[in-house]
Design a protein around this motif. Structure first.
Motif, mmCIF file in Angstrom:
data_model
loop_
_atom_site.group_PDB
_atom_site.id
_atom_site.type_symbol
_atom_site.label_atom_id
_atom_site.label_comp_id
_atom_site.label_asym_id
_atom_site.label_seq_id
_atom_site.Cartn_x
_atom_site.Cartn_y
_atom_site.Cartn_z
ATOM 1 N N ASN A 151 0.801 -1.299 -0.104
ATOM 2 C CA ASN A 151 0.070 -0.088 -0.049
ATOM 3 C C ASN A 151 0.884 1.321 0.006
ATOM 4 O O ASN A 151 0.421 2.164 -0.650
ATOM 5 C CB ASN A 151 -0.753 -0.093 1.166
ATOM 6 N N ALA A 152 1.889 1.306 0.869
ATOM 7 C CA ALA A 152 2.775 2.343 0.778
ATOM 8 C C ALA A 152 3.533 2.447 -0.625
ATOM 9 O O ALA A 152 3.444 3.736 -1.133
ATOM 10 C CB ALA A 152 3.800 2.444 2.035
ATOM 11 N N LEU A 154 2.319 1.694 -3.556
ATOM 12 C CA LEU A 154 1.573 2.115 -4.439
ATOM 13 C C LEU A 154 1.191 3.754 -4.165
ATOM 14 O O LEU A 154 1.231 4.477 -4.961
ATOM 15 C CB LEU A 154 0.270 1.300 -4.499
ATOM 16 N N ASN A 155 1.144 4.176 -3.025
ATOM 17 C CA ASN A 155 0.956 5.297 -2.528
ATOM 18 C C ASN A 155 1.994 6.412 -2.979
ATOM 19 O O ASN A 155 1.899 7.222 -3.688
ATOM 20 C CB ASN A 155 0.425 5.672 -1.048
ATOM 21 N N GLU A 156 3.239 5.819 -2.334
ATOM 22 C CA GLU A 156 4.518 6.695 -2.517
ATOM 23 C C GLU A 156 5.080 6.655 -3.915
ATOM 24 O O GLU A 156 5.579 7.667 -4.683
ATOM 25 C CB GLU A 156 5.662 6.299 -1.741
ATOM 26 N N GLY A 159 1.340 6.355 -6.903
ATOM 27 C CA GLY A 159 0.396 7.188 -6.633
ATOM 28 C C GLY A 159 -1.261 7.137 -7.320
ATOM 29 O O GLY A 159 -2.073 7.788 -7.704
ATOM 30 N N LYS A 160 -1.301 5.296 -7.357
ATOM 31 C CA LYS A 160 -2.503 5.052 -7.960
ATOM 32 C C LYS A 160 -2.994 3.619 -7.038
ATOM 33 O O LYS A 160 -2.033 3.276 -6.254
ATOM 34 C CB LYS A 160 -2.411 4.395 -9.367
ATOM 35 N N ASN A 161 -4.107 3.189 -6.941
ATOM 36 C CA ASN A 161 -4.326 1.895 -6.224
ATOM 37 C C ASN A 161 -3.855 0.702 -7.293
ATOM 38 O O ASN A 161 -3.602 1.106 -8.674
ATOM 39 C CB ASN A 161 -5.966 1.822 -5.979
#
Length: 197
Positions: A151-152, A154-156, A159-161
Motif C-alpha cells: 500500500n505504501a 502504491l501511494n508513494e 500514486g494509484k491503487n
C-alpha cells in the motif's frame, strides 16, 4: 486434487492472441473453463471443474496481490491483476486478468468471471521485482507487513491503487510494443521491398 509438482522456470507455449476464460462461485471454486484455459494450464477441463482456482497459483505470486483482488470483489468492484500462473507440469504463464462479478436477478453476487490476456514483456519486467520484494517481506515479516509495504509503495511510488496501476501499466506497455512492431514493420518494408527503377 492434490498435485505435488516440480517448478520449472520455463514459460508454457500458448496462443497469446486468445482469451483464457473461467467462471467460479463466490468461494473461488471453478465452475467453467474454456479450452484456451485448459490448454494453457495443461489441466483437462474435467480436472479443473470443482477445484479451487488457486490450483494454478504460482509460488512466485505474493499473497497480498490476491488479498487486494478478493477485497475488491467482495465489495462488488470489478478488478484487474497481473498474475503469474502455474501449469500442471510446473511451467508458468503471465496474464492480465479482468475479473467481473456475476449476480442473480436479486442483485446478489453468485460468482466471478475472469478473462485473461497475455501481457507484453515490459509488464513482466516492471511487475516482477515488485512481486519479488512483496514475497520476500511476506516470508520474513509476514503477510501484514507485505500488505503495508504494498500500500505504501502504491501511494508513494505510483500514486494509484493496484487496479489503476495494473491497467495503466498494461496499456502503456501494449502501446510501446505496438509502436515497436510498427517501426520494425516499416523498416522491414524499407529493407526488403523490391525497387523497380
Amino acid at each position: 486434487m492434490n498435485i505435488t509438482q516440480e517448478i520449472i522456470n520455463e514459460e508454457v507455449k500458448w496462443d497469446k492472441t486468445k482469451t483464457i476464460v473461467s467462471k467460479t462461485d463466490v468461494y473461488g471454486t471453478i465452475l467453467y473453463a474454456n479450452d484456451v484455459f485448459s490448454n494453457t494450464c495443461e489441466y483437462s477441463t474435467l480436472e479443473l471443474i470443482g477445484e479451487p482456482h488457486n490450483i494454478i497459483r504460482h509460488p512466485d505470486m505474493p499473497k497480498v496481490a490476491f488479498k487486494a483482488l478478493w477485497d475488491a470483489l467482495k465489495k462488488g468492484e470489478n478488478f484487474h491483476a497481473i498474475v503469474k500462473n502455474l501449469t500442471k507440469t510446473g511451467r508458468y504463464y503471465w496474464v492480465i486478468t479482468d475479473f467481473t462479478i456475476d449476480k442473480n436477478e436479486k442483485g446478489e453476487i453468485t460468482g466471478y468471471t475472469a478473462r485473461r490476456k497475455a501481457v507484453p514483456d515490459g509488464v513482466v519486467k516492471k511487475i516482477k521485482p515488485l512481486y519479488k520484494t512483496l514475497l520476500e517481506i511476506e516470508k520474513s515479516k509476514g503477510e501484514k507487513a507485505s500488505e503495508l509495504y504494498f500500500n505504501a509503495y502504491l501511494n508513494e511510488e505510483i500514486g494509484k491503487n493496484y487496479n489503476e496501476f495494473v491497467v495503466d501499466l498494461f496499456e502503456d506497455e501494449t502501446t510501446k510494443e505496438l509502436e515497436k512492431n510498427k517501426r520494425k514493420l516499416n523498416l522491414n518494408w524499407f529493407f526488403f521491398s523490391d525497387y523497380q527503377e
